[in-house]
Design a protein around this motif. Structure first.
Motif, PDB file in Angstrom:
ATOM      1  N   ARG A   1       0.842  -1.209   0.000  1.00 44.41           N
ATOM      2  CA  ARG A   1       0.000   0.000   0.000  1.00 44.41           C
ATOM      3  C   ARG A   1       0.871   1.250   0.000  1.00 44.41           C
ATOM      4  NH1 ARG A   1      -5.661   0.796  -0.134  1.00 44.41           N
ATOM      5  NH2 ARG A   1      -5.801  -1.069   1.085  1.00 44.41           N
ATOM      6  N   LEU A   2       1.884   1.265   0.852  1.00 44.68           N
ATOM      7  CA  LEU A   2       2.764   2.426   0.954  1.00 44.68           C
ATOM      8  C   LEU A   2       3.503   2.680  -0.350  1.00 44.68           C
ATOM      9  CD1 LEU A   2       4.078   4.683   2.615  1.00 44.68           C
ATOM     10  CD2 LEU A   2       5.763   3.001   3.392  1.00 44.68           C
ATOM     11  N   VAL A   3       4.080   1.668  -0.929  1.00 52.69           N
ATOM     12  CA  VAL A   3       4.831   1.833  -2.180  1.00 52.69           C
ATOM     13  C   VAL A   3       3.900   2.272  -3.310  1.00 52.69           C
ATOM     14  CG1 VAL A   3       6.198   0.627  -3.933  1.00 52.69           C
ATOM     15  CG2 VAL A   3       6.708   0.288  -1.502  1.00 52.69           C
ATOM     16  N   SER A   4       2.709   1.701  -3.374  1.00 53.29           N
ATOM     17  CA  SER A   4       1.742   2.116  -4.405  1.00 53.29           C
ATOM     18  C   SER A   4       1.372   3.583  -4.248  1.00 53.29           C
ATOM     19  CB  SER A   4       0.480   1.260  -4.323  1.00 53.29           C
ATOM     20  OG  SER A   4       0.768  -0.073  -4.629  1.00 53.29           O
ATOM     21  N   MET A   5       1.168   4.011  -3.021  1.00 51.05           N
ATOM     22  CA  MET A   5       0.832   5.411  -2.750  1.00 51.05           C
ATOM     23  C   MET A   5       1.978   6.331  -3.162  1.00 51.05           C
ATOM     24  SD  MET A   5      -0.459   7.013   0.868  1.00 51.05           S
ATOM     25  CE  MET A   5       1.118   6.746   1.666  1.00 51.05           C
ATOM     26  N   LEU A   6       3.198   5.949  -2.829  1.00 48.31           N
ATOM     27  CA  LEU A   6       4.363   6.747  -3.201  1.00 48.31           C
ATOM     28  C   LEU A   6       4.549   6.799  -4.724  1.00 48.31           C
ATOM     29  CD1 LEU A   6       6.893   5.655  -0.457  1.00 48.31           C
ATOM     30  CD2 LEU A   6       5.828   7.903  -0.711  1.00 48.31           C
ATOM     31  N   ARG A   7       4.231   5.714  -5.405  1.00 49.69           N
ATOM     32  CA  ARG A   7       4.335   5.705  -6.875  1.00 49.69           C
ATOM     33  C   ARG A   7       3.327   6.667  -7.504  1.00 49.69           C
ATOM     34  NH1 ARG A   7       9.109   3.942  -7.698  1.00 49.69           N
ATOM     35  NH2 ARG A   7       9.533   1.853  -6.979  1.00 49.69           N
ATOM     36  N   GLU A   8       2.191   6.871  -6.829  1.00 46.74           N
ATOM     37  CA  GLU A   8       1.190   7.800  -7.357  1.00 46.74           C
ATOM     38  C   GLU A   8       1.462   9.243  -6.942  1.00 46.74           C
ATOM     39  OE1 GLU A   8      -3.597   8.431  -7.221  1.00 46.74           O
ATOM     40  OE2 GLU A   8      -2.802   6.417  -7.554  1.00 46.74           O
ATOM     41  N   TRP A   9       1.724   9.489  -5.658  1.00 50.21           N
ATOM     42  CA  TRP A   9       1.921  10.852  -5.158  1.00 50.21           C
ATOM     43  C   TRP A   9       3.349  11.341  -5.299  1.00 50.21           C
ATOM     44  CZ3 TRP A   9      -0.659  10.400   0.320  1.00 50.21           C
ATOM     45  CH2 TRP A   9      -2.051  10.316   0.167  1.00 50.21           C
ATOM     46  N   GLY A  10       4.293  10.432  -5.250  1.00 50.25           N
ATOM     47  CA  GLY A  10       5.694  10.813  -5.219  1.00 50.25           C
ATOM     48  C   GLY A  10       6.177  11.028  -3.793  1.00 50.25           C
ATOM     49  N   THR A  11       7.460  11.192  -3.654  1.00 47.82           N
ATOM     50  CA  THR A  11       8.085  11.436  -2.359  1.00 47.82           C
ATOM     51  C   THR A  11       8.192  12.947  -2.144  1.00 47.82           C
ATOM     52  OG1 THR A  11      10.291  11.432  -3.322  1.00 47.82           O
ATOM     53  CG2 THR A  11       9.444   9.316  -2.536  1.00 47.82           C
ATOM     54  N   GLY A  12       8.617  13.347  -0.965  1.00 46.74           N
ATOM     55  CA  GLY A  12       8.931  14.747  -0.723  1.00 46.74           C
ATOM     56  C   GLY A  12       7.782  15.615  -0.258  1.00 46.74           C
ATOM     57  N   LEU A  13       6.610  15.047  -0.016  1.00 44.22           N
ATOM     58  CA  LEU A  13       5.512  15.827   0.532  1.00 44.22           C
ATOM     59  C   LEU A  13       5.601  15.791   2.059  1.00 44.22           C
ATOM     60  CD1 LEU A  13       2.668  14.537  -1.832  1.00 44.22           C
ATOM     61  CD2 LEU A  13       4.016  16.634  -2.043  1.00 44.22           C
ATOM     62  N   GLU A  14       4.735  16.510   2.737  1.00 45.84           N
ATOM     63  CA  GLU A  14       4.759  16.512   4.205  1.00 45.84           C
ATOM     64  C   GLU A  14       4.559  15.104   4.740  1.00 45.84           C
ATOM     65  OE1 GLU A  14       1.667  19.218   5.443  1.00 45.84           O
ATOM     66  OE2 GLU A  14       3.144  20.784   5.824  1.00 45.84           O
ATOM     67  N   ILE A  15       5.371  14.730   5.708  1.00 44.67           N
ATOM     68  CA  ILE A  15       5.271  13.394   6.300  1.00 44.67           C
ATOM     69  C   ILE A  15       3.889  13.172   6.911  1.00 44.67           C
ATOM     70  CG2 ILE A  15       6.241  14.040   8.543  1.00 44.67           C
ATOM     71  CD1 ILE A  15       7.007  10.769   6.728  1.00 44.67           C
ATOM     72  N   ALA A  16       3.262  14.229   7.408  1.00 44.37           N
ATOM     73  CA  ALA A  16       1.934  14.102   8.027  1.00 44.37           C
ATOM     74  C   ALA A  16       0.901  13.576   7.032  1.00 44.37           C
ATOM     75  CB  ALA A  16       1.482  15.444   8.597  1.00 44.37           C
ATOM     76  N   LEU A  17       1.028  13.902   5.758  1.00 44.56           N
ATOM     77  CA  LEU A  17       0.092  13.404   4.749  1.00 44.56           C
ATOM     78  C   LEU A  17       0.226  11.892   4.608  1.00 44.56           C
ATOM     79  CD1 LEU A  17      -1.987  13.754   2.444  1.00 44.56           C
ATOM     80  CD2 LEU A  17      -0.035  14.204   0.925  1.00 44.56           C
ATOM     81  N   TYR A  18       1.449  11.403   4.503  1.00 42.64           N
ATOM     82  CA  TYR A  18       1.675   9.965   4.382  1.00 42.64           C
ATOM     83  C   TYR A  18       1.197   9.232   5.643  1.00 42.64           C
ATOM     84  CZ  TYR A  18       4.852  11.579   0.685  1.00 42.64           C
ATOM     85  OH  TYR A  18       5.400  12.186  -0.416  1.00 42.64           O
ATOM     86  N   GLU A  19       1.499   9.805   6.814  1.00 44.14           N
ATOM     87  CA  GLU A  19       1.070   9.191   8.074  1.00 44.14           C
ATOM     88  C   GLU A  19      -0.448   9.122   8.159  1.00 44.14           C
ATOM     89  OE1 GLU A  19       2.929  11.632  11.047  1.00 44.14           O
ATOM     90  OE2 GLU A  19       4.719  10.382  11.098  1.00 44.14           O
ATOM     91  N   GLU A  20      -1.120  10.208   7.781  1.00 45.47           N
ATOM     92  CA  GLU A  20      -2.584  10.236   7.841  1.00 45.47           C
ATOM     93  C   GLU A  20      -3.186   9.197   6.892  1.00 45.47           C
ATOM     94  OE1 GLU A  20      -6.210  13.413   7.155  1.00 45.47           O
ATOM     95  OE2 GLU A  20      -4.199  14.197   7.539  1.00 45.47           O
ATOM     96  N   ALA A  21      -2.611   9.097   5.698  1.00 50.02           N
ATOM     97  CA  ALA A  21      -3.121   8.115   4.731  1.00 50.02           C
ATOM     98  C   ALA A  21      -2.907   6.692   5.232  1.00 50.02           C
ATOM     99  CB  ALA A  21      -2.450   8.310   3.376  1.00 50.02           C
TER     100      ALA A  21
END
Length: 193
Positions: free
Chosen positions: A143-163
Motif C-alpha cells: 500500500r505504501l509503495v503504491s501510494m508513493l508511486r502515485e503521489w511521489g516522495t517529498g511531501l509533508e510526512i503528516a500526509l503519508y502518516e494520515e493516509a
C-alpha cells in the motif's frame, strides 16, 4: 513568476502602508482580490489515493500559476516554508512566495522547487529492510509503495502518516498510549503509532 510576484508585492506594500499590520490575513487576501484581477482565495487542492482523501486550501492563487501563502506571524518560520514547499509539488508548480504582513516591514521570500511529480516517483525501495515476520507487513508495504508511486516522495510526512493510518483502520487501531519508562518509574504515557 517573477513579474507576477513583483505585481503582487506592489499591492501588498500599498495595503500594508494604507491598512497597517494588525489585521487577520483574510482581510489582506480579500483586499488583494479587490486590487488585482484573476486572484482566487482558498483554492482547494485534493489529494487522494484509493479510499483516502484529503483537501488542502491554497491561500492565494493568481492567474493559475502564482501561488502565494500569506501569514500574520511575528516572523516567517521553517514550518511556513515547509507548508509552501508541500503545496508546490501538489499543484505541479515550481515557484511560490511567502508573505508575512504582521512585522513593521513586510517580510517575504521565494520558495522554489525543481522537482516535478515525474522526478518524485523515481525512487528505489530497500525491500530487504522490511521485516516479513510482522503480520500484515507485506500488505502495509504494498500500500505504501503504491501510494508513493502515485503521489511521489517529498511531501509533508503528516500526509503519508494520515493516509497510512486511514488504511490501517483509523487512529483507534493505530494510536495507543504507551508507558514511558525511566529506570523503575513511569513519568506518564505518550501517544504513539
Amino acid at each position: 513568476f517573477g513579474q507576477l510576484a513583483y505585481e503582487v508585492m506592489r499591492h501588498v506594500y500599498a495595503m500594508h502602508n494604507e491598512m497597517g499590520r494588525f489585521f487577520d490575513e483574510k482581510i489582506y487576501k480579500k483586499e488583494l482580490t479587490h486590487r488585482m484581477p484573476n486572484v482566487r482565495l482558498e483554492q482547494p487542492v485534493d489529494v487522494s489515493f484509493d479510499t483516502f482523501h484529503k483537501r488542502y486550501f491554497l491561500d492565494v492563487l493568481v492567474s493559475d500559476g502564482g501561488l502565494f501563502e500569506f501569514k500574520t506571524a511575528e516572523s516567517l518560520t521553517p514550518r511556513h516554508r515547509a507548508q509552501l514547499l508541500h503545496y508546490l509539488p501538489l499543484c505541479e508548480l515550481r515557484h511560490g512566495k511567502l508573505i508575512n504582513v504582521r512585522p513593521e516591514s513586510v517580510e517575504h521570500e521565494f520558495v522554489n522547487t525543481t522537482l516535478r511529480c515525474v522526478d518524485r516517483v523515481c525512487f528505489s525501495e530497500h525491500a530487504a529492510m522490511w521485516d516479513t515476520g510482522v503480520a500484515a507487513a507485506a500488505a502495509f508495504r504494498e500500500r505504501l509503495v503504491s501510494m508513493l508511486r502515485e503521489w511521489g516522495t517529498g511531501l509533508e510526512i503528516a500526509l503519508y502518516e494520515e493516509a497510512m493510518t486511514h488504511f490501517c483502520g483509523g487512529e483507534s487501531r493505530v494510536l495507543a498510549d504507551v508507558d514511558v519508562r525511566v529506570g523503575r518509574h513511569s513519568p506518564g504515557q505518550q501517544r504513539m503509532r
